[in-house]
Scaffold this motif. Structure first.
Motif, PDB file in Angstrom:
ATOM      1  N   PHE A 167      -5.968 -33.880   2.877  1.00  0.00           N
ATOM      2  CA  PHE A 167      -6.464 -32.510   2.735  1.00  0.00           C
ATOM      3  C   PHE A 167      -7.481 -32.484   1.605  1.00  0.00           C
ATOM      4  CE2 PHE A 167      -6.270 -28.168   0.961  1.00  0.00           C
ATOM      5  CZ  PHE A 167      -6.602 -27.456   2.103  1.00  0.00           C
ATOM      6  N   THR A 168      -8.716 -32.117   1.917  1.00  0.00           N
ATOM      7  CA  THR A 168      -9.786 -32.133   0.916  1.00  0.00           C
ATOM      8  C   THR A 168     -10.282 -30.742   0.564  1.00  0.00           C
ATOM      9  OG1 THR A 168     -11.432 -32.401   2.686  1.00  0.00           O
ATOM     10  CG2 THR A 168     -10.560 -34.414   1.654  1.00  0.00           C
ATOM     11  N   GLY A 169      -9.705 -29.699   1.199  1.00  0.00           N
ATOM     12  CA  GLY A 169     -10.158 -28.338   0.946  1.00  0.00           C
ATOM     13  C   GLY A 169      -9.416 -27.699  -0.213  1.00  0.00           C
ATOM     14  N   GLU A 170      -9.513 -26.390  -0.280  1.00  0.00           N
ATOM     15  CA  GLU A 170      -8.844 -25.615  -1.317  1.00  0.00           C
ATOM     16  C   GLU A 170      -7.698 -24.831  -0.689  1.00  0.00           C
ATOM     17  OE1 GLU A 170      -9.792 -21.953  -4.458  1.00  0.00           O
ATOM     18  OE2 GLU A 170     -11.388 -22.834  -3.227  1.00  0.00           O
ATOM     19  N   LEU A 171      -6.527 -24.920  -1.296  1.00  0.00           N
ATOM     20  CA  LEU A 171      -5.380 -24.162  -0.811  1.00  0.00           C
ATOM     21  C   LEU A 171      -5.543 -22.696  -1.215  1.00  0.00           C
ATOM     22  CD1 LEU A 171      -2.568 -23.921   0.468  1.00  0.00           C
ATOM     23  CD2 LEU A 171      -1.593 -24.550  -1.763  1.00  0.00           C
ATOM     24  N   VAL A 172      -5.585 -21.824  -0.239  1.00  0.00           N
ATOM     25  CA  VAL A 172      -5.762 -20.395  -0.490  1.00  0.00           C
ATOM     26  C   VAL A 172      -4.459 -19.676  -0.145  1.00  0.00           C
ATOM     27  CG1 VAL A 172      -7.039 -18.305   0.124  1.00  0.00           C
ATOM     28  CG2 VAL A 172      -8.218 -20.522   0.001  1.00  0.00           C
ATOM     29  N   VAL A 173      -3.904 -18.974  -1.135  1.00  0.00           N
ATOM     30  CA  VAL A 173      -2.692 -18.182  -0.943  1.00  0.00           C
ATOM     31  C   VAL A 173      -3.064 -16.710  -1.110  1.00  0.00           C
ATOM     32  CG1 VAL A 173      -0.319 -17.774  -1.690  1.00  0.00           C
ATOM     33  CG2 VAL A 173      -1.321 -20.059  -1.888  1.00  0.00           C
ATOM     34  N   ARG A 174      -2.759 -15.917  -0.118  1.00  0.00           N
ATOM     35  CA  ARG A 174      -3.109 -14.497  -0.149  1.00  0.00           C
ATOM     36  C   ARG A 174      -1.860 -13.648  -0.040  1.00  0.00           C
ATOM     37  NH1 ARG A 174      -5.559 -12.479   4.047  1.00  0.00           N
ATOM     38  NH2 ARG A 174      -4.816 -14.026   5.531  1.00  0.00           N
ATOM     39  N   SER A 175      -1.952 -12.423  -0.522  1.00  0.00           N
ATOM     40  CA  SER A 175      -0.893 -11.444  -0.295  1.00  0.00           C
ATOM     41  C   SER A 175      -1.420 -10.391   0.669  1.00  0.00           C
ATOM     42  CB  SER A 175      -0.474 -10.781  -1.613  1.00  0.00           C
ATOM     43  OG  SER A 175      -1.553 -10.049  -2.171  1.00  0.00           O
ATOM     44  N   VAL A 176      -0.524  -9.841   1.466  1.00  0.00           N
ATOM     45  CA  VAL A 176      -0.920  -8.812   2.436  1.00  0.00           C
ATOM     46  C   VAL A 176       0.081  -7.660   2.365  1.00  0.00           C
ATOM     47  CG1 VAL A 176      -2.105 -10.351   4.041  1.00  0.00           C
ATOM     48  CG2 VAL A 176       0.352 -10.008   4.276  1.00  0.00           C
ATOM     49  N   ALA A 177      -0.421  -6.451   2.493  1.00  0.00           N
ATOM     50  CA  ALA A 177       0.473  -5.291   2.581  1.00  0.00           C
ATOM     51  C   ALA A 177       1.185  -5.324   3.925  1.00  0.00           C
ATOM     52  CB  ALA A 177      -0.323  -4.001   2.429  1.00  0.00           C
ATOM     53  N   HIS A 178       2.442  -4.925   3.951  1.00  0.00           N
ATOM     54  CA  HIS A 178       3.167  -4.956   5.217  1.00  0.00           C
ATOM     55  C   HIS A 178       3.850  -3.631   5.542  1.00  0.00           C
ATOM     56  CE1 HIS A 178       5.964  -6.468   2.083  1.00  0.00           C
ATOM     57  NE2 HIS A 178       6.867  -5.786   2.742  1.00  0.00           N
ATOM     58  N   LYS A 179       3.317  -2.546   4.978  1.00  0.00           N
ATOM     59  CA  LYS A 179       3.783  -1.215   5.355  1.00  0.00           C
ATOM     60  C   LYS A 179       2.588  -0.376   5.776  1.00  0.00           C
ATOM     61  CE  LYS A 179       7.863  -1.058   2.362  1.00  0.00           C
ATOM     62  NZ  LYS A 179       8.534  -0.351   1.247  1.00  0.00           N
ATOM     63  N   VAL A 180       2.749   0.350   6.860  1.00  0.00           N
ATOM     64  CA  VAL A 180       1.689   1.196   7.403  1.00  0.00           C
ATOM     65  C   VAL A 180       2.016   2.643   7.066  1.00  0.00           C
ATOM     66  CG1 VAL A 180       0.506   1.937   9.499  1.00  0.00           C
ATOM     67  CG2 VAL A 180       1.301  -0.421   9.284  1.00  0.00           C
ATOM     68  N   ALA A 181       1.116   3.323   6.369  1.00  0.00           N
ATOM     69  CA  ALA A 181       1.345   4.715   5.988  1.00  0.00           C
ATOM     70  C   ALA A 181       0.802   5.660   7.057  1.00  0.00           C
ATOM     71  CB  ALA A 181       0.690   5.012   4.638  1.00  0.00           C
ATOM     72  N   ALA A 182       1.376   6.851   7.116  1.00  0.00           N
ATOM     73  CA  ALA A 182       1.022   7.818   8.141  1.00  0.00           C
ATOM     74  C   ALA A 182      -0.301   8.510   7.836  1.00  0.00           C
ATOM     75  CB  ALA A 182       2.126   8.874   8.250  1.00  0.00           C
ATOM     76  N   ASP A 183      -0.989   8.925   8.882  1.00  0.00           N
ATOM     77  CA  ASP A 183      -2.122   9.835   8.761  1.00  0.00           C
ATOM     78  C   ASP A 183      -1.596  11.145   8.162  1.00  0.00           C
ATOM     79  OD1 ASP A 183      -4.065  11.771   9.169  1.00  0.00           O
ATOM     80  OD2 ASP A 183      -4.308  11.380  11.306  1.00  0.00           O
ATOM     81  N   PRO A 184      -2.046  11.538   6.954  1.00  0.00           N
ATOM     82  CA  PRO A 184      -1.450  12.708   6.295  1.00  0.00           C
ATOM     83  C   PRO A 184      -1.619  14.004   7.077  1.00  0.00           C
ATOM     84  CG  PRO A 184      -3.386  11.921   5.096  1.00  0.00           C
ATOM     85  CD  PRO A 184      -3.058  10.894   6.118  1.00  0.00           C
ATOM     86  N   GLU A 185      -2.762  14.169   7.755  1.00  0.00           N
ATOM     87  CA  GLU A 185      -2.965  15.404   8.520  1.00  0.00           C
ATOM     88  C   GLU A 185      -2.004  15.479   9.700  1.00  0.00           C
ATOM     89  OE1 GLU A 185      -6.524  17.641  11.054  1.00  0.00           O
ATOM     90  OE2 GLU A 185      -7.018  16.056   9.608  1.00  0.00           O
ATOM     91  N   ARG A 186      -1.863  14.355  10.389  1.00  0.00           N
ATOM     92  CA  ARG A 186      -0.945  14.311  11.529  1.00  0.00           C
ATOM     93  C   ARG A 186       0.494  14.513  11.064  1.00  0.00           C
ATOM     94  NH1 ARG A 186      -1.017  14.492  17.206  1.00  0.00           N
ATOM     95  NH2 ARG A 186       0.256  12.853  18.125  1.00  0.00           N
ATOM     96  N   LEU A 187       0.854  13.911   9.941  1.00  0.00           N
ATOM     97  CA  LEU A 187       2.214  14.062   9.423  1.00  0.00           C
ATOM     98  C   LEU A 187       2.495  15.513   9.044  1.00  0.00           C
ATOM     99  CD1 LEU A 187       4.763  12.414   8.787  1.00  0.00           C
ATOM    100  CD2 LEU A 187       3.930  12.188   6.446  1.00  0.00           C
TER     101      LEU A 187
END
Length: 542
Positions: A167-187
């Motif tokens: 492996f000659t590349g760069e190890l990339v570690v990312r974080s991701v959000a895993h909660k989806v918030a509601a459309d406030p107007e629809r809610l």
């Protein structure tokens, strides 16, 4: 030199994935060679069981699970529980080897010829990297895909010669959000409809429990002072069954479900599909005059709902907002307080029990076990012909106190109990795990008991033995299909099978024997399987 394997294991460390469930094959050995000492490999004897154990472990630890299975043959074995993991919305990375890249063109023995197609449609993403150096990045993408709502399994196929490449590349570690918030107007529109309703009702689904949302679910129900139903076929308990506002579980069929909601003008279902139906009983989806509001984290669930207005959101985020937004009119009628107990099963305990002086009923069995084990014991269920008796005897009163398979597919709970018990050991809670498995259901993944013993997990498997597929006889009656062959299963020796896998095997014929065997099992450092003959019952389906 850092190899592809070294780099991938380093990525998994950074993602806090250090437990791998698997059944090794020849195309996986290059991944598993020189296995790191800070990782744990949980060996399972069949691939579907490996997926189930990883699924349950991921649910119980609220993390991403990792499964390693054999190429095409192993993936085919695993498919039933990949299907279940998809319906459970469990974040899993499922990996399998493939033959060396130099031989793939000629399709040698044990080649997965269509690796990206094989697990579809039950994975969110399926990929075989085009180059060996893409493998770590593919794992990173798999993690991000698995954990984002709606969570679910993903699949990676890795040719066996990739792992030892540099492996000659760069190890990339990312974080991701895993909660989806509601459309406030629809809610706000949803909140206004609930606030203006004369007789609203709440329907809660399993996703509330999966996201640790009991506190919010209770707060909204108590603020509104309305009854709460569990959505049909909930694989996790969405609301405490000893709460005075709990009404029970809705039926699985169209007409009976509609009848249960008679008299309400607005219903909010949150954390479940609209609706799970089986068997087919013709009727209107909703009673006349009822408006349905649907909150789900899954756009596909929203799209396929036959009725109702939908909103995409994490269920707990939506509940938290609704608690603040909903108002309660002073003139709203108060709900009838339901007489306890109510339970998630959609029908009452069967009345056509063939009782004798020497055979216990299913209700006898479940009441005895409930009395013998601690209040904080975790209940698992795969005994479909007596779920009414089970839920009558064992009300669930904490959010992670009940697990079953969302798919209805058999062969999940025996190995899944391994995943739950491992999680209990890892988190230090060490609550007892009690799995109720019918004698027919047990055969679909019986090899999971071997892993439970190898890991020295004190699981209690209770096996009610009626020597038939009683649930299928119930369908035969419901569908008017008499004389179906293959519905009896005589000559199974559960005790011998349990001992053959290294477990403690017992046969209880009285409540005293069963109670004492359960007490003994709680003191063991390995699984106990208790066979209990029960009276024959053809259950109601609705």
């Amino acid at each position: 030199m850092m190899t592809i394997r070294d780099t991938t294991f380093e990525l998994l460390r950074k993602l806090n994935i250090t437990t791998i469930f698997g059944n090794p094959g020849s195309t996986e050995e290059t991944f598993l060679q020189d296995f790191p000492s800070d990782f744990r490999y949980v060996q399972v004897l069949q691939e579907a069981s490996a997926v189930a154990a990883a699924d349950a472990y991921a649910q119980a630890t609220q993390s991403v699970g990792l499964v390693n299975v054999h190429t095409a043959a192993g993936m085919c074995n695993a498919m039933s529980n990949i299907f279940t993991a998809s319906m459970n919305k469990t974040p899993l990375i499922i990996t399998a080897g493939n033959q060396t890249r130099e031989m793939l063109l000629m399709e040698p023995w044990l080649t997965n010829t269509h690796p990206e197609e094989l697990p579809k449609p039950f994975v969110k993403w399926s990929y075989e990297p085009k180059r060996a150096e893409d493998v770590p990045a593919a794992f990173m993408r798999a993690y991000a895909m698995a954990i984002q709502e709606p969570a679910g399994p993903v699949f990676l196929s890795i040719p066996l010669d990739d792992w030892n490449q540099e492996f000659t590349g760069e190890l990339v570690v990312r974080s991701v959000a895993h909660k989806v918030a509601a459309d406030p107007e629809r809610l706000k529109q949803f909140a206004d409809k609930l606030s203006q309703a004369k007789n609203p009702v709440l329907i809660y689904g399993a996703d509330i429990s999966k996201h640790d949302g009991w506190k919010e679910a209770i707060a909204l129900a108590e603020k509104m002072q309305v009854p709460v139903w569990a959505a049909p076929a909930s694989e996790r308990t969405p609301f405490p069954e000893n709460h005075p506002l709990y009404a029970g579980g809705l039926p699985f069929a169209t007409q009976p479900l509609s009848e249960k909601l008679q008299g309400h003008d607005v219903a909010l279902i949150i954390g479940a599909p609209v609706f799970r139906y089986y068997p087919y009983v013709a009727g209107d989806y909703l009673p006349e005059g009822l408006a349905l509001l649907h909150i789900t984290n899954d756009p596909a669930e929203a799209a396929r709902a036959p009725v109702g207005d939908s909103l995409i959101s994490n269920p707990v985020l939506a509940l938290s907002s609704l608690i603040e937004m909903v108002t309660v009119p002073e003139n709203r009628q108060q709900p009838a307080i339901h007489k306890l107990p109510h339970h998630m099963a959609p029908h009452a305990v069967a009345e056509n029990t063939q009782t004798t002086d020497t055979v216990l009923t299913a209700l006898d069995v479940f009441k005895t076990v409930r009395k013998a084990v601690p209040e904080n014991a975790i209940l698992m269920e795969e005994s479909p012909s007596n779920i009414a008796e089970l839920h009558t005897a064992w009300p669930v009163t904490f959010h992670d106190g009940f697990y079953t398979a969302a798919s209805g597919s058999l062969g999940w709970n025996v190995p899944a109990a391994v995943g739950i018990a491992l999680a209990e050991r890892d988190n230090g809670k060490n609550r007892p795990v009690v799995a109720m498995i019918g004698d027919g259901s047990l055969q679909y993944a019986i090899q999971g008991m071997w892993t439970a013993n190898q890991q020295r997990l004190p699981i209690i498997y209770i096996v009610p033995v009626n020597r038939e597929y009683a649930i299928l006889k119930a369908f035969s009656e419901c569908q008017d299909t008499p004389n179906v062959p293959g519905l009896d299963i005589p000559d199974l020796d559960i005790v011998s099978l349990a001992k053959g896998y290294g477990c403690i095997g017992k046969r209880a014929e009285t409540t005293d024997q069963l109670f004492n065997f359960c007490l003994e099992a709680l003191k063991q450092n390995r699984p106990t399987v208790i066979e209990v003959p029960i009276s024959k019952v053809i259950p109601s389906l609705i």
